[in-house]
Each structure stands twice: as structure tokens, then as C-alpha cells.
Write an enzyme that holds these catalytic residues in place. Structure first.
Site, PDB file in Angstrom:
ATOM      1  CG  ASP A 146      42.049  -3.656 -36.468  1.00  0.00           C
ATOM      2  OD1 ASP A 146      41.288  -2.695 -36.749  1.00  0.00           O
ATOM      3  OD2 ASP A 146      41.581  -4.580 -35.581  1.00  0.00           O
ATOM      4  CG  ASP A 180      38.665   0.113 -34.013  1.00  0.00           C
ATOM      5  OD1 ASP A 180      37.711  -0.218 -34.449  1.00  0.00           O
ATOM      6  OD2 ASP A 180      39.568  -0.593 -34.384  1.00  0.00           O
TER       7      ASP A 180
END
Length: 222
Positions: A146, A180
Site C-alpha cells: 500500500d 483498492d
């Protein structure tokens, strides 16, 4: 919308997602951040569990999570194929394609990153691709990369406030990735354009088709 165009969306999202992850993984130390502008930062973290960092305990928990993701993406893939075959609305197909691409992008991390990269940790140097000593984990046990961080508010509560005075207050702490984002956009499209994604005309048409089939198999009156 054709299946070829839906696959094109998936490939594009996967390319952007994986290129950004590989770049961050091999050029950032874990926890390193760069301010892009205002409240947008690049912050390298690794997610070992589900959304919001929720983890299942033990190695078997991680294995179960990855296998569940594989099962889920198979169902999403069939949903996409079936929607294209039935010539469903463009908005529905685009939304499903985005959700599929996002889920697949994170699955790649979970399944392969553990064997493809060395471990990332603060102060340990940069991770390397295909290290001679082997990766940091076995297959199915990789961590999701991430990097997108939007700390819109990061301050402290005023001292005069009871119970909260002096405590840190932040808004929108999650760190996420392109995959995401694709999933979120796909879900929002389904929620916002629900009537266009699932038009009543199609439902009514299917009802009429079923009714016709029932009439065909119903014996005629003597």
C-alpha cells in the site's frame, strides 16, 4: 459492452497497480514517505491481512484469507462473463471489471510477492526482486503493498476539551493502493448508478420471457 473491452479495463488497472507496487517495493524503505502535495502523501506500508489491516492469526489464517480471495475472484469473474453474455448495462460491466481487477491485483501480492521479493523493514535497506537467498515468505503468504495516503486532517484536540484535550486527531488514516481504489470505484458505481446498472426493463423482460415459457408448457384447455 464486449468482453474484450472489459478485459482491456482489467489489464490497464493491473498494469498501473503492479507497476506502482513494484516501484514502491524496490525504491522505498518500509515506512518511508514522500509528500506529493498538500494532504496527499506516498507512504510505503504492507498489509498482511484484509481491509483496514485486519489480520487472521497464524500462517493458516493468511493461507485461508488468500484462498478465500481466490474463491471470491472466481465468482466475480463468472459474474462478469455472465453479465457480458446477457448484454447487461455498460455501467454494470465496467463496475464488475474494476472490482475484478482490484481483487486480482491484491491477490497477485498475496500469492507471489513473498517468493519474488526480499523483506521490507525500516532501516533494512531496499527490497530486491528475485533475491538469491529467496523471498521473505512462501507462496500464498505475501503482503499487499500500500502507498496512497490522504491525511486530510492531522491535529490535536484543544486543551480545553474534556477527555480529549491534547490528544491527536486525524481524519482518513487508511493507506491503500490502486487495486483498492478500483474496487472502491466499482462498488460506488453500483451504488450510485444502481438503476442504470440493474434497469427495470431488463427485469420486466426476463419476467415476460419466463411467463412465455410457462404458457408453452401449460396444457391447453379441452
Amino acid at each position: 459492452m464486449s468482453l474484450k473491452k472489459a478485459i482491456g479495463i482489467i489489464v490497464l488497472v493491473l498494469l498501473i497497480d503492479q507497476i506502482s507496487k513494484i516501484y514502491i517495493k524496490t525504491n522505498f524503505v518500509l515506512g518511508e514517505s514522500v509528500n506529493v502535495f498538500g494532504w496527499f502523501k506516498i507512504l510505503f506500508v504492507e498489509n498482511r491481512g484484509m481491509a483496514w489491516g485486519v489480520e487472521l492469526p497464524g500462517n493458516y489464517g493468511k493461507l485461508f484469507l488468500t484462498l478465500f480471495r481466490l474463491f471470491a475472484i472466481s465468482a466475480i469473474g463468472y459474474w462478469l462473463y455472465d453479465s457480458v453474455k446477457k448484454k447487461s448495462s455498460r455501467i454494470l460491466i465496467v463496475a464488475i471489471a474494476l472490482i475484478f481487477a482490484g481483487a486480482f491485483g491484491n491477490i497477485i501480492d498475496s500469492v507471489f510477492y513473498g517468493i519474488l521479493f526480499s523483506e521490507s523493514s525500516p532501516g533494512s535497506g531496499l527490497a530486491t526482486f528475485m533475491p538469491e537467498a529467496g523471498g521473505y515468505a512462501s507462496v500464498f503468504h505475501g503482503h499487499v503493498v500500500d502507498m496512497l495516503y490522504f491525511p486530510m486532517v492531522d491535529t490535536t484536540w484543544p486543551e480545553w476539551m474534556p477527555w480529549l484535550g491534547g490528544d491527536r486527531f486525524s481524519f482518513f488514516d487508511p493507506v491503500f493502493n490502486v487495486a483498492d481504489s478500483a474496487i472502491t470505484i466499482g462498488v460506488l458505481l453500483l451504488l450510485i448508478f444502481n438503476k442504470r446498472a440493474f434497469p427495470k426493463k431488463e427485469v420486466e423482460q426476463r419476467k415476460r420471457e419466463v411467463l412465455k415459457e410457462v404458457v408453452k408448457v401449460t396444457p391447453e384447455e379441452a
